[in-house]
Every structure is written in structure tokens, then in C-alpha cells.
Design a protein around this motif. Structure first.
Motif, PDB file in Angstrom:
ATOM      1  N   GLY A 136       0.786  -1.224   0.000  1.00 18.84           N
ATOM      2  CA  GLY A 136       0.000   0.000   0.000  1.00 18.84           C
ATOM      3  C   GLY A 136       0.819   1.275   0.000  1.00 18.84           C
ATOM      4  N   ASN A 137       2.119   1.161  -0.245  1.00 24.40           N
ATOM      5  CA  ASN A 137       2.986   2.335  -0.267  1.00 24.40           C
ATOM      6  C   ASN A 137       3.106   2.898  -1.682  1.00 24.40           C
ATOM      7  OD1 ASN A 137       3.809   2.218   2.536  1.00 24.40           O
ATOM      8  ND2 ASN A 137       4.923   0.378   1.947  1.00 24.40           N
ATOM      9  N   ARG A 138       3.142   4.213  -1.776  1.00 24.32           N
ATOM     10  CA  ARG A 138       3.382   4.862  -3.063  1.00 24.32           C
ATOM     11  C   ARG A 138       4.826   4.588  -3.482  1.00 24.32           C
ATOM     12  NH1 ARG A 138       0.826  10.884  -2.009  1.00 24.32           N
ATOM     13  NH2 ARG A 138      -1.336  10.305  -2.416  1.00 24.32           N
ATOM     14  N   THR A 139       5.031   4.299  -4.780  1.00 21.72           N
ATOM     15  CA  THR A 139       6.383   4.023  -5.263  1.00 21.72           C
ATOM     16  C   THR A 139       6.818   4.984  -6.363  1.00 21.72           C
ATOM     17  OG1 THR A 139       5.545   2.404  -6.853  1.00 21.72           O
ATOM     18  CG2 THR A 139       6.256   1.566  -4.701  1.00 21.72           C
ATOM     19  N   PHE A 140       5.902   5.346  -7.258  1.00 20.12           N
ATOM     20  CA  PHE A 140       6.272   6.053  -8.478  1.00 20.12           C
ATOM     21  C   PHE A 140       5.023   6.717  -9.049  1.00 20.12           C
ATOM     22  CE2 PHE A 140       6.572   5.751 -13.144  1.00 20.12           C
ATOM     23  CZ  PHE A 140       7.769   6.412 -13.375  1.00 20.12           C
ATOM     24  N   SER A 141       5.180   7.874  -9.675  1.00 16.21           N
ATOM     25  CA  SER A 141       4.024   8.473 -10.340  1.00 16.21           C
ATOM     26  C   SER A 141       4.422   9.104 -11.660  1.00 16.21           C
ATOM     27  CB  SER A 141       3.341   9.526  -9.458  1.00 16.21           C
ATOM     28  OG  SER A 141       4.100  10.717  -9.419  1.00 16.21           O
ATOM     29  N   GLU A 142       3.435   9.164 -12.551  1.00 16.60           N
ATOM     30  CA  GLU A 142       3.524   9.935 -13.780  1.00 16.60           C
ATOM     31  C   GLU A 142       2.595  11.128 -13.576  1.00 16.60           C
ATOM     32  OE1 GLU A 142       2.351   7.430 -17.045  1.00 16.60           O
ATOM     33  OE2 GLU A 142       4.172   6.227 -16.932  1.00 16.60           O
ATOM     34  N   ASN A 143       3.090  12.323 -13.916  1.00 14.48           N
ATOM     35  CA  ASN A 143       2.342  13.553 -13.679  1.00 14.48           C
ATOM     36  C   ASN A 143       2.049  14.236 -15.018  1.00 14.48           C
ATOM     37  OD1 ASN A 143       2.824  13.185 -10.790  1.00 14.48           O
ATOM     38  ND2 ASN A 143       4.924  13.691 -11.320  1.00 14.48           N
ATOM     39  N   TYR A 144       0.776  14.465 -15.269  1.00 14.03           N
ATOM     40  CA  TYR A 144       0.306  14.955 -16.569  1.00 14.03           C
ATOM     41  C   TYR A 144      -0.331  16.331 -16.462  1.00 14.03           C
ATOM     42  CZ  TYR A 144       0.870  10.226 -18.389  1.00 14.03           C
ATOM     43  OH  TYR A 144       1.384   9.028 -18.799  1.00 14.03           O
ATOM     44  N   LYS A 145      -0.316  17.021 -17.605  1.00 21.99           N
ATOM     45  CA  LYS A 145      -0.980  18.314 -17.751  1.00 21.99           C
ATOM     46  C   LYS A 145      -1.936  18.216 -18.931  1.00 21.99           C
ATOM     47  CE  LYS A 145       0.829  22.017 -19.792  1.00 21.99           C
ATOM     48  NZ  LYS A 145       1.750  23.115 -20.097  1.00 21.99           N
ATOM     49  N   ARG A 146      -3.139  18.771 -18.774  1.00 25.06           N
ATOM     50  CA  ARG A 146      -4.130  18.781 -19.851  1.00 25.06           C
ATOM     51  C   ARG A 146      -3.615  19.688 -20.971  1.00 25.06           C
ATOM     52  NH1 ARG A 146      -9.557  17.509 -19.721  1.00 25.06           N
ATOM     53  NH2 ARG A 146      -9.634  17.612 -17.453  1.00 25.06           N
ATOM     54  N   ILE A 147      -3.674  19.192 -22.227  1.00 29.65           N
ATOM     55  CA  ILE A 147      -3.188  20.005 -23.341  1.00 29.65           C
ATOM     56  C   ILE A 147      -4.307  20.382 -24.308  1.00 29.65           C
ATOM     57  CG2 ILE A 147      -0.803  19.242 -23.200  1.00 29.65           C
ATOM     58  CD1 ILE A 147      -1.315  17.352 -25.540  1.00 29.65           C
ATOM     59  N   ASN A 148      -5.547  20.097 -23.970  1.00 28.42           N
ATOM     60  CA  ASN A 148      -6.649  20.595 -24.813  1.00 28.42           C
ATOM     61  C   ASN A 148      -7.769  21.096 -23.954  1.00 28.42           C
ATOM     62  OD1 ASN A 148      -7.843  18.207 -23.874  1.00 28.42           O
ATOM     63  ND2 ASN A 148      -8.911  17.895 -25.786  1.00 28.42           N
TER      64      ASN A 148
END
Length: 148
Positions: A136-148
């Protein structure tokens, strides 16, 4: 007759007032749209320990529409393109993607795992999909931005 016309006029006023004052129901944020990867986070349990920016020339885009997801990635250091297609759903806390098909390497990976569940942190114009380990531990993330 005057009473009838008065009643009809009153009904028309009530119908008009009701239709112009109805409120749009509150909805949660939506994933619908096109998103571009901005950075990665590494975690030590729950806290971010390091942020990795995108290398020059690397690009990853995801599109979410009508319950479907498609993503593609290009990396100048890797001659093999990447893409995948499938369905998605969100809950208050999770993003669940079920990949149906993709490039050769994705299809090899799909032999063992087709459904990907991430912790979801969703705002109007940004979101993070966070991988969680078996404890249940966080390990890694991908972080996105809306482009439309």
C-alpha cells in the motif's frame, strides 16, 4: 374563459421559471481530454523523494474519451515506439486502465497483466497516476498536464 387563459398563462410562467432556474448537478473532475506527461515522482512510502523531468525529445500523450484510453510515447533514445489502447474508469481515488492492444512490446507485457490500477490525484488541468506496491505504499508516479 378568462380563468382558463389565466391558468394557462400561470402554467407557462411556472414552466419557464423552472427551466431557467434549474441548476446543473455537481460533477467530479473528468479525465476526458488529452494529457501530456510532465514529470515523474519517486516516493519513499508516502512522501515524494525525487522529481524527474522529461528528457528533451521524450514525449508521452494520453487521450481519454467515452471510457476509452489511448497513449503513445516517443523517446529519442529508444528506436521502438510505444502505444496502447483500451478502456478506463475512475473512482474517487483510483484510475483503472484495461489495455486491449498495443505495440509488440506492450502485447508481450499484456500476457501477464492487462489491468492497471493507480491512485489518482485529479484536478482540473493536472493529474497524477501513482503506482502502489503490495503493502500500500506509493512508489512512483507519472504527472500529466491537460493540453486541450
Amino acid at each position: 374563459m378568462k380563468k382558463f387563459l389565466g391558468l394557462v398563462l400561470l402554467m407557462m410562467i411556472l414552466v419557464t421559471a423552472t427551466s431557467t432556474t434549474s441548476l446543473k448537478p455537481n460533477t467530479m473532475h473528468t479525465m476526458e481530454g488529452t494529457w501530456e506527461l510532465q514529470s515523474f515522482y519517486n516516493y519513499d512510502g508516502q512522501e515524494v523523494t525525487d522529481t524527474a523531468k522529461i528528457q528533451e525529445g521524450y514525449r508521452q500523450v494520453k487521450m481519454y474519451y467515452d471510457g476509452k484510453v489511448m497513449w503513445s510515447r516517443t523517446d529519442p533514445n529508444d528506436t521502438i515506439g510505444r502505444f496502447g489502447y483500451g478502456s478506463y474508469r475512475i473512482t474517487d481515488t483510483d484510475l483503472i486502465e484495461t489495455i486491449e492492444y498495443g505495440d509488440y512490446h506492450m502485447m508481450k507485457a499484456l500476457d501477464t497483466l492487462r489491468e492497471f490500477t493507480f491512485e489518482l490525484v485529479l484536478k482540473d488541468n493536472t493529474y497524477s497516476q501513482i503506482s502502489i506496491d503490495a503493502d500500500g505504499n506509493r512508489t512512483f508516479s507519472e504527472n500529466y498536464k491537460r493540453i486541450n
